[in-house]
Design a protein around this motif. Structure first.
Motif, PDB file in Angstrom:
ATOM      1  N   ALA A 183     100.095  26.482  19.554  1.00 38.33           N
ATOM      2  CA  ALA A 183      99.009  27.213  20.021  1.00 38.33           C
ATOM      3  C   ALA A 183      98.154  26.528  20.927  1.00 38.33           C
ATOM      4  O   ALA A 183      97.865  25.382  20.524  1.00 38.33           O
ATOM      5  N   LEU A 184      97.779  27.114  21.972  1.00 33.81           N
ATOM      6  CA  LEU A 184      96.760  26.295  23.090  1.00 33.81           C
ATOM      7  C   LEU A 184      95.473  27.007  22.581  1.00 33.81           C
ATOM      8  O   LEU A 184      94.333  26.404  23.196  1.00 33.81           O
ATOM      9  N   PHE A 185      95.540  28.215  22.261  1.00 25.30           N
ATOM     10  CA  PHE A 185      94.084  29.055  22.089  1.00 25.30           C
ATOM     11  C   PHE A 185      93.867  29.625  20.519  1.00 25.30           C
ATOM     12  O   PHE A 185      94.916  29.662  19.965  1.00 25.30           O
TER      13      PHE A 185
ATOM     14  N   VAL B  86      92.208  30.959  31.666  1.00 25.71           N
ATOM     15  CA  VAL B  86      91.380  31.419  30.029  1.00 25.71           C
ATOM     16  C   VAL B  86      90.842  30.211  29.711  1.00 25.71           C
ATOM     17  O   VAL B  86      89.680  30.275  29.243  1.00 25.71           O
ATOM     18  N   ALA B  87      91.176  28.976  29.925  1.00 27.56           N
ATOM     19  CA  ALA B  87      90.472  27.656  29.399  1.00 27.56           C
ATOM     20  C   ALA B  87      89.183  27.767  30.309  1.00 27.56           C
ATOM     21  O   ALA B  87      88.149  27.212  29.730  1.00 27.56           O
ATOM     22  N   GLN B  88      89.108  28.339  31.750  1.00 29.52           N
ATOM     23  CA  GLN B  88      87.918  28.141  32.277  1.00 29.52           C
ATOM     24  C   GLN B  88      86.890  29.178  31.802  1.00 29.52           C
ATOM     25  O   GLN B  88      85.582  28.975  31.686  1.00 29.52           O
ATOM     26  N   THR B  89      87.241  30.241  31.558  1.00 26.62           N
ATOM     27  CA  THR B  89      86.561  31.513  31.211  1.00 26.62           C
ATOM     28  C   THR B  89      86.341  31.877  29.559  1.00 26.62           C
ATOM     29  O   THR B  89      85.217  32.471  29.018  1.00 26.62           O
ATOM     30  N   LEU B  90      87.359  31.176  28.942  1.00 30.11           N
ATOM     31  CA  LEU B  90      87.348  31.573  27.428  1.00 30.11           C
ATOM     32  C   LEU B  90      87.114  33.214  26.980  1.00 30.11           C
ATOM     33  O   LEU B  90      86.439  33.648  26.216  1.00 30.11           O
ATOM     34  N   ASN B  91      87.866  33.740  28.193  1.00 27.80           N
ATOM     35  CA  ASN B  91      87.574  35.429  28.066  1.00 27.80           C
ATOM     36  C   ASN B  91      88.936  35.983  28.803  1.00 27.80           C
ATOM     37  O   ASN B  91      88.997  35.688  29.819  1.00 27.80           O
TER      38      ASN B  91
ATOM     39  N   ARG C 296      86.011  38.052  18.624  1.00 25.45           N
ATOM     40  CA  ARG C 296      84.723  38.115  19.105  1.00 25.45           C
ATOM     41  C   ARG C 296      84.839  36.542  20.020  1.00 25.45           C
ATOM     42  O   ARG C 296      83.977  36.561  20.867  1.00 25.45           O
ATOM     43  N   LYS C 297      85.764  35.529  19.654  1.00 29.04           N
ATOM     44  CA  LYS C 297      85.870  34.476  20.573  1.00 29.04           C
ATOM     45  C   LYS C 297      87.250  33.833  21.050  1.00 29.04           C
ATOM     46  O   LYS C 297      88.141  34.119  20.023  1.00 29.04           O
ATOM     47  N   VAL C 298      87.389  33.135  21.869  1.00 26.67           N
ATOM     48  CA  VAL C 298      88.482  32.640  22.262  1.00 26.67           C
ATOM     49  C   VAL C 298      88.072  31.104  22.484  1.00 26.67           C
ATOM     50  O   VAL C 298      87.109  30.746  23.278  1.00 26.67           O
ATOM     51  N   ALA C 299      88.889  29.995  21.912  1.00 29.76           N
ATOM     52  CA  ALA C 299      88.677  28.855  21.917  1.00 29.76           C
ATOM     53  C   ALA C 299      90.060  27.893  22.166  1.00 29.76           C
ATOM     54  O   ALA C 299      91.021  28.302  21.678  1.00 29.76           O
TER      55      ALA C 299
ATOM     56  N   LYS D 212      92.999  21.380  24.446  1.00 31.03           N
ATOM     57  CA  LYS D 212      91.991  20.488  24.989  1.00 31.03           C
ATOM     58  C   LYS D 212      92.921  19.227  25.608  1.00 31.03           C
ATOM     59  O   LYS D 212      92.482  18.935  26.544  1.00 31.03           O
ATOM     60  N   LEU D 213      93.816  18.706  24.843  1.00 28.45           N
ATOM     61  CA  LEU D 213      94.651  17.625  25.315  1.00 28.45           C
ATOM     62  C   LEU D 213      95.535  18.109  26.563  1.00 28.45           C
ATOM     63  O   LEU D 213      95.740  17.238  27.277  1.00 28.45           O
TER      64      LEU D 213
END
Length: 309
Positions: free
Chosen positions: A57-59, A23-28, A64-67, A73-74
């Motif tokens: 939470a990690l995301f 998920v962190a790689q694709t943000l999707n 519309r968006k995943v971040a 990030k840490l």
């Protein structure tokens, strides 16, 4: 593609970590689910379980968006290192268990390490070329000591008188033979008696050699005595001394080829005869490594007669 192992690490599973990285790689979530071969619900559950395990939470998610959150990030470089370490550990252990790598230690008494062991190791290397074998060439008593102390997993030696914590697997019975100089008056005989040997200077292995002990025990039973003129720790040195005419000796028949190559003549010993079992020593009630198990099996299958002893 990322695999889906289930190794636990501080409450986290490798499955959860790989889901997080995808998920962190694709943000999707849709793209990430395809990357790790999980359904969308299963991927979402893995992320929720990981976040619950970590406590936050990690995301951030919206329609519309995943971040990644600041904490996400840490955690990202940490997760990458954990996954790499886990996969490396898995690969390493798989290589050890499948004998694609590994190492094993074996201790063998000189009469075996100079005769049988090289052929056994050739057979082992043909089957398992990537396994390293460390050979300890030591006297019989030290073979037992090194197995007991866990310095090696496997030993090749005479059958111990007292097993204790050891297990012994017999390979064959080795008889002892007389060794005389190749040019001596004894060399033409078909066999010798103990009484004949007692008339000549004797070249002996130094104590605490089990070969020396067996010879002395036999002499005590027959009330005879050998005049020890020279002593050596090594059978090769003993053979050179005999070949040079310094005396006679008695060795296990496994050494016949080596003794004759040095210029000695080996002859059968008439009654009473000495024989002692030679075999594999391991620790009882202790599991062997995959490499040691394969080495023991190779030794058991080895054709002793091909050595010519």
């Amino acid at each position: 593609m990322l695999g889906l192992g289930l190794i636990w690490c501080n409450g986290m599973t490798l499955k959860q970590l790989k889901a997080f990285l995808a998920v962190a790689q694709t943000l999707n979530f849709a793209a990430a689910s395809e990357l790790v071969f999980l359904s969308r619900p299963a991927l979402s559950l893995a992320i929720k379980e990981l976040e619950a395990s970590l406590g936050g939470a990690l995301f951030t998610r919206s329609t519309r968006k995943v971040a990644l959150t600041p904490e996400g990030k840490l955690f990202l470089p940490m997760a990458r290192r954990i996954v790499v370490d886990m996969e490396n550990a898995e690969d390493t252990m798989r290589h050890y268990f499948t004998l694609k790598s590994g190492k094993v230690g074996i201790a063998a008494m000189p009469s075996v390490s100079a005769t049988l062991l090289p052929g056994m190791l050739v057979a082992f290397q043909r089957r398992y070329p990537d396994v390293h074998v460390a050979v300890h060439d030591v006297i019989n008593e030290q073979v037992l000591d090194r197995v007991r102390s866990h310095e090696v997993e496997v030993g090749l030696c005479f059958a111990p008188e007292f097993l204790g914590e050891l297990a012994f697997t017999p390979l064959y019975q080795d008889r002892f033979v007389a060794v005389v100089p190749g040019q001596s008056e004894l060399a033409g005989a078909s066999s010798l008696t103990w009484a004949q040997l007692c008339h000549y200077p004797f070249v002996a292995l130094q104590r605490p050699s089990v070969v020396r002990s067996l010879i002395e025990q036999q002499l005590a039973l027959t009330h005879q005595r050998l005049e020890v003129a020279f002593e050596s720790h090594q059978l090769s040195t003993l053979g050179k001394m005999v070949a040079s005419g310094l005396g006679v000796s008695i060795v296990p028949s496994i050494c016949i080829d080596d003794m004759q190559a040095l210029g000695c003549r080996c002859l059968a010993l008439d009654e009473p005869k000495i024989a002692r079992g030679i075999g594999i020593v391991t620790l009882a009630d202790t599991s062997l490594s995959a490499a040691a198990t394969a080495l023991v099996e190779t030794i058991r299958q080895f054709d002793i007669t091909q050595t010519g002893g």
